[in-house]
Design a protein around this motif. Structure first.
Motif, PDB file in Angstrom:
ATOM      1  N   LYS A 170       0.897  -1.216  -0.003  1.00 56.05           N
ATOM      2  CA  LYS A 170      -0.169  -0.157   0.024  1.00 56.05           C
ATOM      3  C   LYS A 170       0.815   1.318   0.093  1.00 56.05           C
ATOM      4  O   LYS A 170       1.964   1.171   0.673  1.00 56.05           O
ATOM      5  CB  LYS A 170      -0.912  -0.119   1.388  1.00 56.05           C
ATOM      6  CG  LYS A 170      -2.359  -0.114   1.157  1.00 56.05           C
ATOM      7  CD  LYS A 170      -2.915  -0.012   2.149  1.00 56.05           C
ATOM      8  CE  LYS A 170      -4.402   0.484   2.151  1.00 56.05           C
ATOM      9  NZ  LYS A 170      -5.035   0.465   3.132  1.00 56.05           N
ATOM     10  N   HIS A 171       0.342   2.275  -0.743  1.00 56.19           N
ATOM     11  CA  HIS A 171       1.279   3.272  -0.758  1.00 56.19           C
ATOM     12  C   HIS A 171       1.050   4.374   0.488  1.00 56.19           C
ATOM     13  O   HIS A 171       0.128   5.239   0.617  1.00 56.19           O
ATOM     14  CB  HIS A 171       0.836   4.108  -2.032  1.00 56.19           C
ATOM     15  CG  HIS A 171       1.896   5.512  -2.212  1.00 56.19           C
ATOM     16  ND1 HIS A 171       1.573   6.109  -3.396  1.00 56.19           N
ATOM     17  CD2 HIS A 171       2.870   5.902  -1.696  1.00 56.19           C
ATOM     18  CE1 HIS A 171       2.614   7.184  -3.455  1.00 56.19           C
ATOM     19  NE2 HIS A 171       3.334   6.952  -2.408  1.00 56.19           N
ATOM     20  N   LEU A 172       2.008   4.145   1.513  1.00 54.75           N
ATOM     21  CA  LEU A 172       1.870   4.869   2.702  1.00 54.75           C
ATOM     22  C   LEU A 172       3.148   5.828   3.140  1.00 54.75           C
ATOM     23  O   LEU A 172       2.845   6.877   3.773  1.00 54.75           O
ATOM     24  CB  LEU A 172       1.781   3.519   3.840  1.00 54.75           C
ATOM     25  CG  LEU A 172       0.646   2.619   3.802  1.00 54.75           C
ATOM     26  CD1 LEU A 172       0.821   1.587   5.060  1.00 54.75           C
ATOM     27  CD2 LEU A 172      -0.651   3.284   3.974  1.00 54.75           C
ATOM     28  N   GLU A 221      -0.179  10.680   1.168  1.00 57.54           N
ATOM     29  CA  GLU A 221      -1.787  10.732   1.033  1.00 57.54           C
ATOM     30  C   GLU A 221      -2.480  10.020   0.057  1.00 57.54           C
ATOM     31  O   GLU A 221      -3.705   9.965  -0.042  1.00 57.54           O
ATOM     32  CB  GLU A 221      -2.129  12.253   0.774  1.00 57.54           C
ATOM     33  CG  GLU A 221      -1.650  13.209   1.826  1.00 57.54           C
ATOM     34  CD  GLU A 221      -2.268  13.624   2.872  1.00 57.54           C
ATOM     35  OE1 GLU A 221      -3.703  13.539   2.615  1.00 57.54           O
ATOM     36  OE2 GLU A 221      -1.724  13.337   3.932  1.00 57.54           O
ATOM     37  N   CYS A 222      -1.593   8.905  -0.637  1.00 61.63           N
ATOM     38  CA  CYS A 222      -2.182   8.346  -1.689  1.00 61.63           C
ATOM     39  C   CYS A 222      -3.064   7.249  -1.345  1.00 61.63           C
ATOM     40  O   CYS A 222      -4.207   7.029  -1.822  1.00 61.63           O
ATOM     41  CB  CYS A 222      -0.898   7.871  -2.689  1.00 61.63           C
ATOM     42  SG  CYS A 222      -1.526   6.857  -3.970  1.00 61.63           S
ATOM     43  N   LYS A 223      -2.372   6.465  -0.534  1.00 62.38           N
ATOM     44  CA  LYS A 223      -2.985   5.125   0.305  1.00 62.38           C
ATOM     45  C   LYS A 223      -3.570   4.106  -1.176  1.00 62.38           C
ATOM     46  O   LYS A 223      -4.335   3.173  -0.983  1.00 62.38           O
ATOM     47  CB  LYS A 223      -4.302   5.444   0.783  1.00 62.38           C
ATOM     48  CG  LYS A 223      -3.918   6.204   2.179  1.00 62.38           C
ATOM     49  CD  LYS A 223      -3.200   5.844   3.295  1.00 62.38           C
ATOM     50  CE  LYS A 223      -3.341   6.727   4.632  1.00 62.38           C
ATOM     51  NZ  LYS A 223      -2.487   8.126   4.280  1.00 62.38           N
ATOM     52  N   GLN A 247       4.942  -0.761  -7.798  1.00 58.03           N
ATOM     53  CA  GLN A 247       4.551   0.434  -8.437  1.00 58.03           C
ATOM     54  C   GLN A 247       3.158   0.566  -7.914  1.00 58.03           C
ATOM     55  O   GLN A 247       2.366  -0.231  -7.874  1.00 58.03           O
ATOM     56  CB  GLN A 247       4.487   0.324  -9.739  1.00 58.03           C
ATOM     57  CG  GLN A 247       4.123   1.591 -10.630  1.00 58.03           C
ATOM     58  CD  GLN A 247       4.418   1.562 -11.949  1.00 58.03           C
ATOM     59  OE1 GLN A 247       4.155   0.374 -12.749  1.00 58.03           O
ATOM     60  NE2 GLN A 247       4.894   2.518 -12.621  1.00 58.03           N
ATOM     61  N   CYS A 248       2.921   2.048  -7.491  1.00 63.11           N
ATOM     62  CA  CYS A 248       1.528   2.260  -7.102  1.00 63.11           C
ATOM     63  C   CYS A 248       0.494   2.408  -8.250  1.00 63.11           C
ATOM     64  O   CYS A 248       0.674   3.003  -9.423  1.00 63.11           O
ATOM     65  CB  CYS A 248       1.469   3.726  -6.250  1.00 63.11           C
ATOM     66  SG  CYS A 248       0.066   4.408  -5.874  1.00 63.11           S
ATOM     67  N   VAL A 249      -0.672   1.556  -7.996  1.00 62.13           N
ATOM     68  CA  VAL A 249      -1.560   1.722  -9.301  1.00 62.13           C
ATOM     69  C   VAL A 249      -2.308   2.826  -9.520  1.00 62.13           C
ATOM     70  O   VAL A 249      -2.852   3.175 -10.443  1.00 62.13           O
ATOM     71  CB  VAL A 249      -2.536   0.440  -8.893  1.00 62.13           C
ATOM     72  CG1 VAL A 249      -1.946  -0.882  -9.116  1.00 62.13           C
ATOM     73  CG2 VAL A 249      -3.477   0.704  -7.804  1.00 62.13           C
ATOM     74  N   ASN A 250      -2.238   3.675  -8.400  1.00 60.41           N
ATOM     75  CA  ASN A 250      -2.917   5.175  -8.310  1.00 60.41           C
ATOM     76  C   ASN A 250      -2.144   6.208  -9.030  1.00 60.41           C
ATOM     77  O   ASN A 250      -2.348   6.841  -9.946  1.00 60.41           O
ATOM     78  CB  ASN A 250      -3.097   5.322  -7.066  1.00 60.41           C
ATOM     79  CG  ASN A 250      -4.451   6.312  -6.733  1.00 60.41           C
ATOM     80  OD1 ASN A 250      -5.095   6.674  -7.755  1.00 60.41           O
ATOM     81  ND2 ASN A 250      -4.257   6.879  -5.656  1.00 60.41           N
ATOM     82  N   CYS A 251      -0.772   6.169  -8.330  1.00 61.70           N
ATOM     83  CA  CYS A 251       0.052   7.399  -8.768  1.00 61.70           C
ATOM     84  C   CYS A 251       1.125   7.144  -9.524  1.00 61.70           C
ATOM     85  O   CYS A 251       1.954   8.011  -9.987  1.00 61.70           O
ATOM     86  CB  CYS A 251       0.378   8.261  -7.799  1.00 61.70           C
ATOM     87  SG  CYS A 251       1.503   7.638  -6.496  1.00 61.70           S
ATOM     88  N   HIS A 252       1.618   5.725  -9.612  1.00 59.72           N
ATOM     89  CA  HIS A 252       2.686   5.060 -10.528  1.00 59.72           C
ATOM     90  C   HIS A 252       4.068   5.496  -9.794  1.00 59.72           C
ATOM     91  O   HIS A 252       5.050   5.202 -10.496  1.00 59.72           O
ATOM     92  CB  HIS A 252       2.848   5.609 -11.921  1.00 59.72           C
ATOM     93  CG  HIS A 252       1.345   5.326 -12.659  1.00 59.72           C
ATOM     94  ND1 HIS A 252       0.537   6.195 -13.419  1.00 59.72           N
ATOM     95  CD2 HIS A 252       0.765   4.195 -12.672  1.00 59.72           C
ATOM     96  CE1 HIS A 252      -0.553   5.532 -13.640  1.00 59.72           C
ATOM     97  NE2 HIS A 252      -0.563   4.181 -13.381  1.00 59.72           N
TER      98      HIS A 252
HETATM   99 ZN   LIG Z   1       0.497   6.277  -4.990  1.00 65.54          ZN
END
Ligand SMILES: [Zn+2]
Ligand SMILES: [Zn+2]
Length: 104
Positions: free
Chosen positions: A42-44, A55-57, A77-82
């Motif tokens: 998780k992007h923590l 803030e991404c999570k 790799q974050c699927v949200n912000c990469h």
């Molecule tokens: Zn992210």
């Protein structure tokens, strides 16, 4: 007025949470907050591992592994912000999956 958030929204460094990819509980140590079973994370963290400043999570997908001094490290790799990050693998990690990722 403070924005109210559900209390389970916050994930603390030492607090277990359920993996959003496979549903396993993740113990979330300081340096590895990834799931031992599917290796998703998780992007923590923002700048430093363990800072929990992001803030991404978003969910972080394991996209590869690198070997450093005989230890496996997992590239996420974050699927949200990469955003990409590398974490040390944990001794209990799903090793079959690490091997699989090493063939990528
Ligand atoms: Zn992210
Ligand atoms: Zn999982």
């Amino acid at each position: 007025m403070k924005k109210s958030q559900p209390s389970n929204f916050l994930v603390h460094a030492t607090q277990p949470y359920l993996c959003e990819n496979c549903g396993q509980s993740v113990l979330g140590g300081r340096y590895n907050n990834h799931c031992l079973s599917c290796l998703w994370s998780k992007h923590l963290d923002e700048d430093t591992p363990g800072d929990r400043a992001s803030e991404c999570k978003g969910l972080m997908e394991p996209i590869g592994v690198v070997q450093k001094k005989g230890k496996w490290r997992i590239l996420h790799q974050c699927v949200n912000c990469h955003k990409q990050s590398v974490v040390d693998s944990a001794p209990d990690d799903n090793f079959d999956l690490i091997i699989e990722l090493s063939h990528n």
